[in-house]
Design a protein around this motif. Structure first.
Motif, short mmCIF file in Angstrom:
data_model
loop_
_atom_site.label_atom_id
_atom_site.label_comp_id
_atom_site.label_asym_id
_atom_site.label_seq_id
_atom_site.Cartn_x
_atom_site.Cartn_y
_atom_site.Cartn_z
N VAL A 175 -17.75 3.67 -5.75
CA VAL A 175 -17.21 3.65 -7.35
C VAL A 175 -18.22 3.70 -8.43
CG1 VAL A 175 -15.49 2.67 -8.72
CG2 VAL A 175 -14.60 2.95 -6.46
N GLN A 176 -18.95 2.69 -8.22
CA GLN A 176 -20.15 2.45 -9.28
C GLN A 176 -21.18 3.56 -9.21
OE1 GLN A 176 -21.16 -1.54 -7.94
NE2 GLN A 176 -19.45 -2.38 -9.34
N ALA A 177 -21.26 4.27 -7.97
CA ALA A 177 -22.23 5.36 -7.89
C ALA A 177 -21.71 6.54 -8.83
CB ALA A 177 -22.39 5.79 -6.47
N HIS A 178 -20.51 6.66 -8.86
CA HIS A 178 -19.93 7.74 -9.75
C HIS A 178 -19.58 7.34 -11.06
CE1 HIS A 178 -19.27 9.11 -5.56
NE2 HIS A 178 -19.37 10.36 -6.02
N GLY A 179 -20.23 6.06 -11.59
CA GLY A 179 -20.10 5.54 -12.91
C GLY A 179 -18.61 5.28 -13.09
N ASP A 180 -17.93 5.20 -12.12
CA ASP A 180 -16.28 4.58 -12.61
C ASP A 180 -16.29 3.14 -12.73
OD1 ASP A 180 -15.36 7.34 -12.83
OD2 ASP A 180 -15.16 7.30 -10.79
N THR A 181 -14.96 2.75 -12.99
CA THR A 181 -14.61 1.23 -12.73
C THR A 181 -13.59 0.98 -11.66
OG1 THR A 181 -14.73 1.03 -15.49
CG2 THR A 181 -13.71 -0.52 -14.01
N PRO A 182 -14.24 0.02 -10.65
CA PRO A 182 -13.15 -0.13 -9.65
C PRO A 182 -11.83 -0.56 -10.02
CG PRO A 182 -15.36 -1.45 -9.59
CD PRO A 182 -15.33 -1.00 -10.67
N VAL A 183 -10.83 -0.07 -9.36
CA VAL A 183 -9.20 -0.11 -9.77
C VAL A 183 -9.08 -1.38 -8.92
CG1 VAL A 183 -7.17 0.64 -9.46
CG2 VAL A 183 -9.01 2.23 -10.16
N LEU A 184 -9.61 -1.59 -7.60
CA LEU A 184 -9.04 -2.73 -6.68
C LEU A 184 -10.01 -3.52 -6.99
CD1 LEU A 184 -9.14 -0.95 -3.21
CD2 LEU A 184 -7.02 -1.50 -4.60
N ASP A 185 -9.57 -4.86 -6.92
CA ASP A 185 -10.30 -6.00 -6.75
C ASP A 185 -10.17 -6.74 -5.13
OD1 ASP A 185 -7.78 -7.39 -6.61
OD2 ASP A 185 -7.86 -8.22 -8.65
N PHE A 186 -10.92 -7.50 -4.97
CA PHE A 186 -10.85 -8.18 -3.54
C PHE A 186 -9.48 -8.60 -3.20
CE2 PHE A 186 -11.57 -10.82 0.04
CZ PHE A 186 -12.31 -10.07 0.78
N THR A 187 -8.79 -9.17 -3.85
CA THR A 187 -7.46 -9.55 -3.59
C THR A 187 -6.47 -8.46 -3.36
OG1 THR A 187 -7.61 -11.47 -4.93
CG2 THR A 187 -5.47 -10.92 -4.38
N ARG A 188 -6.43 -7.55 -4.33
CA ARG A 188 -5.77 -6.17 -4.12
C ARG A 188 -6.14 -5.52 -2.88
NH1 ARG A 188 -1.34 -5.64 -7.28
NH2 ARG A 188 -1.72 -6.33 -9.31
N ALA A 189 -7.31 -5.59 -2.41
CA ALA A 189 -7.83 -4.72 -1.05
C ALA A 189 -7.35 -5.75 0.10
CB ALA A 189 -9.48 -4.69 -1.20
N HIS A 190 -7.45 -6.96 -0.05
CA HIS A 190 -6.82 -7.78 1.08
C HIS A 190 -5.48 -7.47 1.12
CE1 HIS A 190 -5.36 -11.70 2.68
NE2 HIS A 190 -6.15 -11.20 3.81
N THR A 191 -4.67 -7.58 0.41
CA THR A 191 -3.18 -7.27 0.26
C THR A 191 -2.65 -5.84 0.84
OG1 THR A 191 -3.03 -8.87 -1.73
CG2 THR A 191 -1.25 -7.57 -1.32
N LEU A 192 -3.68 -5.15 0.29
CA LEU A 192 -3.52 -3.76 0.95
C LEU A 192 -3.65 -3.63 2.56
CD1 LEU A 192 -3.23 -0.49 0.54
CD2 LEU A 192 -5.69 -0.53 0.37
N VAL A 193 -4.81 -4.40 2.99
CA VAL A 193 -4.77 -4.65 4.22
C VAL A 193 -3.52 -5.25 4.93
CG1 VAL A 193 -6.42 -5.57 6.47
CG2 VAL A 193 -7.17 -4.32 4.12
N ARG A 194 -2.86 -6.23 4.45
CA ARG A 194 -1.90 -7.20 4.87
C ARG A 194 -0.84 -6.12 4.95
NH1 ARG A 194 -1.39 -11.65 1.37
NH2 ARG A 194 0.54 -12.10 2.85
N PHE A 195 -0.33 -5.35 3.75
CA PHE A 195 0.71 -4.31 3.85
C PHE A 195 0.66 -3.51 5.01
CE2 PHE A 195 1.25 -5.01 -0.94
CZ PHE A 195 2.28 -6.35 -0.68
N PHE A 196 -0.45 -3.00 5.29
CA PHE A 196 -0.51 -1.95 6.42
C PHE A 196 -0.27 -2.67 7.77
CE2 PHE A 196 -2.54 1.13 3.66
CZ PHE A 196 -2.27 2.47 4.31
N ALA A 197 -0.70 -4.04 7.87
CA ALA A 197 -0.81 -4.91 9.33
C ALA A 197 0.70 -5.05 9.33
CB ALA A 197 -1.59 -6.19 9.23
N SER A 198 1.69 -5.09 8.14
CA SER A 198 3.02 -5.62 8.42
C SER A 198 4.05 -4.58 8.40
CB SER A 198 3.21 -6.34 7.25
OG SER A 198 3.15 -6.01 5.94
N ASP A 199 3.32 -3.09 8.38
CA ASP A 199 3.91 -2.07 8.29
C ASP A 199 4.76 -1.53 7.13
OD1 ASP A 199 3.16 -0.98 10.99
OD2 ASP A 199 4.65 -2.27 11.96
N MET A 200 4.31 -2.17 6.18
CA MET A 200 4.87 -1.79 4.77
C MET A 200 4.44 -0.47 4.22
SD MET A 200 5.38 -5.73 3.31
CE MET A 200 6.10 -5.19 1.79
#
Length: 177
Positions: A106-131
């Motif tokens: 994201v930073q290499a393209h000069g953009d601002t990250p949309v995900l923070d670490f908490t959102r990234a971890h939560t995303l992984v958990r949502f996939f693990a729980s088949d949501m």
């Protein structure tokens, strides 16, 4: 204290430091690291210069469906899957490496990250729980985050079919001179 336990504690401290630097919430760090809450609080304050944030962790899958969040979430999750395939079962290590790579991209393209670490971890958990699941775009064949039980036969991603106002910035209001 034996040399083995000193080394183990040093690894736990290093892991805690890494997670704090990446922006992990204290609740997550406590679950992953075998250090006392008091020690983690001191480390957090020393590294970040402030007390850790309080409040509930994100819990809605709908956040990941908005157009920009979906683009970033899809990019992160595809990186995570690649890292996980080469992590020898180290899910936390794969999460850390994937999040770092996401930030670099994201930073290499000069953009601002949309995900923070908490959102990234939560995303992984949502996939693990088949949501959530990945859906293949019928136009570009990219893999994108989608609701788990939505129809995927004619799925078109947010890059191929962005919302009409996607990416438009507010126009400055004309000044009355």
């Amino acid at each position: 204290m034996t040399q083995k336990s000193v080394l183990q504690e040093a690894r736990e401290v290093q892991l805690a430091v890494t997670l704090i630097e990446l922006g992990a919430r204290l609740q997550f760090i406590e679950a992953e690291v075998a250090l006392s809450r008091e020690r983690l609080l001191r480390l957090y304050k020393e590294i970040r210069g402030t007390s850790p944030p309080k409040g509930l962790l994100p819990f809605s899958v709908d956040w990941y469906m908005t157009w920009m969040a979906n683009i970033h979430s899809s990019m992160f999750y595809n990186i995570y899957l690649h890292m996980l395939a080469h992590a020898d079962g180290d899910k936390l290590g794969a999460l850390i490496k994937a999040f770092r790579m996401y930030l670099e991209q994201v930073q290499a393209h000069g953009d601002t990250p949309v995900l923070d670490f908490t959102r990234a971890h939560t995303l992984v958990r949502f996939f693990a729980s088949d949501m959530l699941q990945l859906a293949s775009c019928t136009r570009c064949a990219g893999q994108f985050v989608s609701h788990a039980y939505d129809g995927k036969a004619d799925f078109v991603c947010v890059l191929c079919r962005p919302p009409s106002r996607a990416g438009k910035k507010k126009q400055p209001s004309p000044s009355a001179d």
